[in-house]
Each structure stands twice: as structure tokens, then as C-alpha cells.
Design an enzyme around this catalytic site. Structure first.
Site, PDB file in Angstrom:
ATOM      1  N   TYR A   1       0.845  -1.161   0.078  1.00  0.00           N
ATOM      2  CA  TYR A   1      -0.044   0.016   0.012  1.00  0.00           C
ATOM      3  C   TYR A   1       0.914   1.319  -0.063  1.00  0.00           C
ATOM      4  O   TYR A   1       0.251   2.178  -0.339  1.00  0.00           O
ATOM      5  CB  TYR A   1      -0.834   0.095   1.370  1.00  0.00           C
ATOM      6  CG  TYR A   1      -2.172  -0.757   1.066  1.00  0.00           C
ATOM      7  CD1 TYR A   1      -2.122  -2.090   0.905  1.00  0.00           C
ATOM      8  CD2 TYR A   1      -3.326  -0.092   0.861  1.00  0.00           C
ATOM      9  CE1 TYR A   1      -3.304  -2.710   0.541  1.00  0.00           C
ATOM     10  CE2 TYR A   1      -4.776  -0.891   0.514  1.00  0.00           C
ATOM     11  CZ  TYR A   1      -4.594  -2.107   0.436  1.00  0.00           C
ATOM     12  OH  TYR A   1      -5.669  -2.890   0.233  1.00  0.00           O
TER      13      TYR A   1
ATOM     14  N   LYS B   1       1.403 -14.538   5.923  1.00  0.00           N
ATOM     15  CA  LYS B   1       1.719 -15.480   4.881  1.00  0.00           C
ATOM     16  C   LYS B   1       3.327 -15.872   4.802  1.00  0.00           C
ATOM     17  O   LYS B   1       3.998 -15.723   3.737  1.00  0.00           O
ATOM     18  CB  LYS B   1       1.222 -15.037   3.502  1.00  0.00           C
ATOM     19  CG  LYS B   1       0.996 -16.074   2.342  1.00  0.00           C
ATOM     20  CD  LYS B   1       0.166 -17.114   2.722  1.00  0.00           C
ATOM     21  CE  LYS B   1       0.128 -18.129   1.417  1.00  0.00           C
ATOM     22  NZ  LYS B   1      -0.495 -19.464   1.745  1.00  0.00           N
TER      23      LYS B   1
ATOM     24  N   ASP C   1      -4.059 -17.577   4.615  1.00  0.00           N
ATOM     25  CA  ASP C   1      -5.140 -18.331   3.868  1.00  0.00           C
ATOM     26  C   ASP C   1      -5.941 -18.816   4.988  1.00  0.00           C
ATOM     27  O   ASP C   1      -7.406 -19.162   4.900  1.00  0.00           O
ATOM     28  CB  ASP C   1      -4.727 -19.092   2.689  1.00  0.00           C
ATOM     29  CG  ASP C   1      -3.594 -19.866   3.197  1.00  0.00           C
ATOM     30  OD1 ASP C   1      -2.859 -19.746   4.189  1.00  0.00           O
ATOM     31  OD2 ASP C   1      -2.871 -20.677   2.226  1.00  0.00           O
TER      32      ASP C   1
ATOM     33  N   ASP D   1      -7.127  -5.652   4.574  1.00  0.00           N
ATOM     34  CA  ASP D   1      -7.942  -5.272   3.612  1.00  0.00           C
ATOM     35  C   ASP D   1      -8.982  -6.270   3.369  1.00  0.00           C
ATOM     36  O   ASP D   1     -10.140  -6.016   3.288  1.00  0.00           O
ATOM     37  CB  ASP D   1      -7.221  -4.534   2.514  1.00  0.00           C
ATOM     38  CG  ASP D   1      -8.345  -4.180   1.544  1.00  0.00           C
ATOM     39  OD1 ASP D   1      -9.291  -3.511   1.844  1.00  0.00           O
ATOM     40  OD2 ASP D   1      -7.776  -3.371   0.351  1.00  0.00           O
TER      41      ASP D   1
HETATM   42  O1  LIG Z   1      -8.731   3.458  -0.970  1.00  0.00           O
HETATM   43  C1  LIG Z   1      -9.202   2.664  -1.752  1.00  0.00           C
HETATM   44  O2  LIG Z   1      -9.791   2.815  -2.656  1.00  0.00           O
HETATM   45  C2  LIG Z   1      -9.623   1.314  -1.266  1.00  0.00           C
HETATM   46  C3  LIG Z   1      -8.983   1.037   0.178  1.00  0.00           C
HETATM   47  C4  LIG Z   1      -9.408  -0.169   0.955  1.00  0.00           C
HETATM   48  O3  LIG Z   1     -10.211  -1.078   0.028  1.00  0.00           O
HETATM   49  C5  LIG Z   1      -9.604  -0.415   2.246  1.00  0.00           C
HETATM   50  O4  LIG Z   1      -8.989   0.396   2.846  1.00  0.00           O
HETATM   51  O5  LIG Z   1     -10.157  -1.309   2.633  1.00  0.00           O
HETATM   52 MG   LIG Z   2     -11.146  -2.700   1.588  1.00  0.00          MG
END
Ligand SMILES: O=C(O)CCC(=O)C(=O)O
Ligand SMILES: [Mg+2]
Ligand SMILES: NC(=O)C1=CN([C@@H]2O[C@H](COP(=O)(O)OP(=O)(O)OC[C@H]3O[C@@H](n4cnc5c(N)ncnc54)[C@H](OP(=O)(O)O)[C@@H]3O)[C@@H](O)[C@H]2O)C=CC1
Length: 474
Positions: A160, A237, A338, A362
Site C-alpha cells: 500500500y 503468509k 489463507d 484489507d
Molecule cells: O482506497 C481505496 O480505494 C481502497 C481502500 C480499501 O479497500 C480499504 O482500505 O479497505
Molecule cells: Mg478494502
């Protein structure tokens, strides 16, 4: 100080001391409406927050809302491509606690995520997403009430961080060549591996500092939970990504067994202690055999390591953790990513806090929200040491935008988290009671209505908010 913003005339700032907010009775709270369904959700949610604060404190406390801009609305106000104006960043920094609707991120090219940028810029390193069942909520799962977990997701690093190069870009090509001709051949464990020349390349940094500050917050949270929920599971993982995800696990255990030595026990330690409690005459070797399946087939060197582990644990913590004392400590264990996706479905009640890296968290937070009723019921918070932004787990759900039909529950529950964070528990409790009662009476938006047995007529987004308010005192 602001180019195009005027803060409310009344109200004062929330400040921070040792990472905790100090909240006046009339805090100024910046809010971002959000793109897509933000247009429906935000006004509905704001109405519920104001009604709850009024009902709880009769005017003694009040939020002074401060409208700030990001995403499409920001471009309208500040000009083309001004998705995240300085004004917005400054307001969040100045007032410390903010709440937002979802913001759009294009796939492939285009701007990078504004949501992620807000977290990184303000160093909101813990993304906290509770997934808890409200009685009566329809769910695709047979026993959704058994799931009561909080995803504690590292929020500032991992892939990220967004350091990546497009296939065919000059720097991407240079990097691949450097790796193929120099760095990979110089690393014996990678032997003859080569990266295909037509690859895009992304970088996945996982730091010790980032991992440990996340796990630290997760353990501190676990210590505030009822005894049977005092567990932290490190999700990773690490079997495949040994030096990033595997290191996250190792750094998590290291923190738990140093900084929180008195408060924590690891799962393996609990087995060693439990084996000895069950049989005080158990030899070190037999204890090692019991904690390590396949012990007898291991090399002598590996067996010696496990015997050493048993001895070290018994020497170090038998006095403080033995004779069942470990059962009163925070249990720290780990699960491969997983497998945790199936574990939260097959053994939901065995988990409490799930500490994850950014990408795993996420995925996991959407999956866990689905079990307890879907993304319409998935709240969240991004927390740092001197700032916090509350936001739902879901995105802009564009196909529902402007139809007054989407479920505002997740942003409303994010507001509940914000009120609790501010110490305004009475207002938070009213909203929780209102949501619980509305759902149990079948007064719900389309997403829950379609799953109910028998199906019920859905309320609009604004009507659901109204129903929550009507049920505050049920
Ligand atoms: O920033 C985004 O477009 C997606 C971020 C995301 O899916 C989240 O933080 O859960
Ligand atoms: Mg998300
Ligand atoms: N923090 C943020 O602001 C986030 C932003 N995004 C961004 O949002 C955009 C859209 O992403 P997308 O993949 O469609 O994911 P979304 O989370 O926006 O929506 C996916 C589906 O989830 C369900 N859903 C979402 N929100 C609600 C709600 N409040 N009530 C009920 N159901 C809901 C809907 O399912 P159904 O139609 O079946 O009812 C919806 O179609 C993207 O640009 C993405 O980058 C994504 C995640 C987080």
C-alpha cells in the site's frame, strides 16, 4: 491559515496527550462527505450522531461539524485534479479527530488512493475494524453471532506504500535488469531465478517499527477486553514471504514476549507449560515431542533446537506463568493468512483480535464483515498517536449512489467508534441500541432486507437513519 475553509465559530480543538484524545464538550470535528454513496450516507449518519448527542447530553455537549473536502467535491471547490487540498490535510491535523465517507480510486492508472494517502500523511498506523453481530441481522452464515473479532490492520506500509513501476517504464526496466543481472545472482538462495522482462514491479516493505507499533496497539486493546477475548492472532503468509510477512510474525512475538512479558503468553509457551502442568515429571524431550508434531523425524539439530525452546520457556516463565497462571494472560498466536479466512468461518469463536499487515487486513475485514451482515455493517477507524480518522470498511458503491437506498449503518457505526474514542459512551450506546432495535424489528435497508426470512420491505437510507433515532430508547 485556510485557503477556502472557514472553521465553525463556536467549538474547540481536541488535543492529544500520550496518544489519548482530550475532548472538550464542544469539539470541532472535520468531516468529508465522500464520493458515490457518500452523498446518501453522510447526511443520514450526521443526523443520527446529532440526535444521539442531544438525547444523551441535552445540549451540554455538542459536535461542531466542520465541512472539509476530498475527492470529487474537492475538485468542484478547489479546481481540476485538486482531489486532496492542503486545506483538508491541515484541518485534520489541527482538529485531530475527523470522520469521512468513502472516496473513489480508479483501477490501473489515474490518481493513487486518497483514502490511503490520508492514512499515510497523518501516520494513522492502525486500521481498526470490529466485526460483531447485531442480533436479528440476516447473514449468509449459520452462526454469525459467534464471530466477534477486531481486525487490527497495519495501515501505512506493505504494498500500500504504492511504490511500483508500470511494465515497460524506464525505471521499471532498469530495476528488473539490476535485479536479474546483479542482485538476484548475488543471492545464493535465489539461484537461477529471473524476473520476466515484461513485468510490472511493486515493492513490499514491512518494517520492524511499523509491525511492532501495530501489534503494541493490538495487545493494549486486548488487555481492555473481557478475559475470554484477550487474544491477539498474528496473521501472515510467512511461509511464502519469509522476510516480510514471516518477519511481521516474528517481530510480533518478540514484542509480546519482551515489552508485554508479564501480560502475554504465546500459544507454544502455553503448550509447554500445560504439558508440564499435566505431568510434572515430563522430560524436556517428551515435552518437545508433544509440541512439535513429527519431532522424531526431524534432524538432530532441529530436535535440539526444540528441546532448547522447551527449556528456555520453563526456565524463563514457569514462576510467573506456570501452574495455570498463563490462562489469565493475553494469548498471542499466529495463523497463516489463507487459513484464517476459513477459521473465521469454521471456528469464529476462537478468535478475537486479528493483527494483520495492510493487504491481508484489507481482504480479511471485508470477509469478516460479510459474516455479520455485509459491508453495510462494517465500521472502521484509522488511528495514530495524535490523530484519528473514522471511516467505513466499504467503498463508494457507485451503482447505488444518489438513490437514497444504501445502508448507512457502517458509517453510523464508525461514528459510534468515534464517540467511544472521544469518551462519549452514552451517545454511542444510544445509537447501538437504536440500530439493534431497528434491525430486530425488520426496519432495514435493501441489503439486509433481501436476506431476511421472510424478506421485508426495505427502508430507504434516510428512513433507516430515522428508524435508528426512533429506537434510541427501546
Ligand atoms: O482506497 C481505496 O480505494 C481502497 C481502500 C480499501 O479497500 C480499504 O482500505 O479497505
Ligand atoms: Mg478494502
Ligand atoms: N475507504 C474507502 O473510501 C474505500 C474506497 N473504495 C473505493 O470505492 C470504489 C468502489 O469500490 P467497490 O469495489 O465497488 O467496493 P464497494 O465497497 O464500494 O462496494 C461493493 C459492494 O458492496 C456492497 N456495499 C458497499 N457499501 C455498502 C453499504 N453501505 N451498504 C450495503 N452494501 C454495501 C454493495 O453490494 P451490493 O450491490 O451487492 O448490494 C456494493 O456494490 C472504488 O473506487 C474503491 O477504490 C473501496 C474501499 C474502501
Amino acid at each position: 491559515m485556510y485557503e477556502k475553509l472557514t472553521p465553525p465559530e463556536t467549538g474547540s480543538r481536541i488535543t492529544f496527550e500520550n496518544g489519548e484524545p482530550i475532548v472538550p464538550d464542544n469539539p470541532i470535528v472535520p468531516f468529508i462527505r465522500g464520493d458515490g454513496t457518500g452523498i446518501d450516507i453522510w447526511p443520514a449518519a450526521q443526523k443520527v450522531f446529532d440526535a444521539a448527542v442531544q438525547a444523551a447530553y441535552g445540549g451540554k455537549r455538542q459536535i461542531a461539524w466542520f465541512k472539509i473536502y476530498a475527492g470529487d467535491e474537492a475538485c468542484e471547490k478547489y479546481g481540476t485534479y485538486q482531489y486532496l487540498p492542503e486545506d483538508t490535510l491541515n484541518a485534520i491535523k489541527e482538529y485531530g479527530v475527523a470522520i469521512k465517507g468513502p472516496l473513489t480510486t480508479p483501477v490501473g492508472g489515474g490518481i493513487r488512493s486518497l483514502n490511503v494517502a490520508l492514512r499515510q500523511i497523518h501516520d494513522l498506523y492502525a486500521c481498526v475494524r470490529p466485526c460483531k453481530y447485531y442480533p436479528g441481522t440476516p447473514s449468509p452464515h449459520k452462526s454469525p453471532e459467534k464471530l466477534d473479532v477486531i481486525v487490527y490492520r497495519e495501515n501505512t506500509e506493505d504494498i500500500y506504500l504504492g511504490i511500483e513501476w508500470r511494465q515497460g517504464s524506464e525505471i521499471g526496466d532498469r530495476l528488473i535488469k539490476l535485479l536479474n543481472t546483479d542482485l538476484i545472482p548475488a543471492t545464493p538462495e535465489h539461484r537461477n531465478k529471473q524476473i520476466p522482462l515484461d513485468s510490472g514491479i511493486g515493492i513490499k516493505p514491512i518494517s520492524k517499527t511499523g509491525s511492532q507499533r501495530l501489534v503494541r496497539r493490538a495487545i493494549k486493546h486486548a488487555l481492555r477486553l473481557p478475559a475470554k477475548k484477550q487474544m491477539v492472532t498474528l496473521v501472515h503468509k510467512g511461509n511464502i514471504m519469509k522476510y516480510t510477512e514471516g518477519a511481521f510474525r516474528d517481530w510480533g512475538y518478540e514484542l509480546a514476549t519482551t515489552e508485554f512479558r508479564h501480560e502475554c503468553v504465546t500459544e507454544r509457551e502455553s503448550w509447554i507449560l500445560g504439558n508440564k502442568e499435566g505431568n510434572p515429571n515430563l522430560s524436556v524431550e517428551d515435552n518437545a515431542r508433544q509440541i512439535e508434531p513429527g519431532y522424531d523425524a526431524l534432524t538432530e539439530e532441529k530436535q535440539a533446537q526444540i528441546r532448547q525452546e522447551v527449556e528456555t520457556v520453563l526456565n524463563a516463565i514457569w514462576d510467573t506463568h506456570g501452574n495455570g497462571q498463563w490462562k489469565t494472560k493475553v494469548m498471542v498466536n499466529d495463523r497463516i493468512a489463507d487459513s484464517i479466512f476459513q477459521q473465521i468461518q469454521t471456528r469464529p469463536d476462537e478468535y478475537s483480535i486479528l493483527a494483520t499487515m495492510n493487504l491481508n487486513g484489507d481482504y480479511l475485514s471485508d470477509a469478516a464483515a460479510a459474516i455479520v451482515g455485509g459491508l453495510g455493517m462494517g465500521p472502521g477507524a484509522n488511528i495514530g498517536d495524535s490523530c484519528a480518522i473514522f471511516e467505513a470498511t466499504h467503498g463508494t458503491a457507485p451503482k447505488h449512489a444518489g438513490l437514497d437506498r444504501i445502508n448507512p449503518g457502517s458509517v453510523i457505526l464508525s461514528g459510534v467508534m468515534m464517540l467511544e474514542y472521544m469518551g462519549w459512551q452514552e451517545a454511542a450506546d444510544l445509537i447501538k441500541r437504536g440500530i439493534g432495535a431497528a434491525i430486530s424489528q425488520g426496519e432495514v435497508t435493501y441489503d439486509l432486507a433481501r436476506m431476511m426470512e421472510p424478506p421485508v420491505e426495505p427502508l430507504k437510507c434516510s428512513e433507516f437513519a430515522e428508524a435508528i433515532i426512533q429506537h434510541f430508547n427501546d
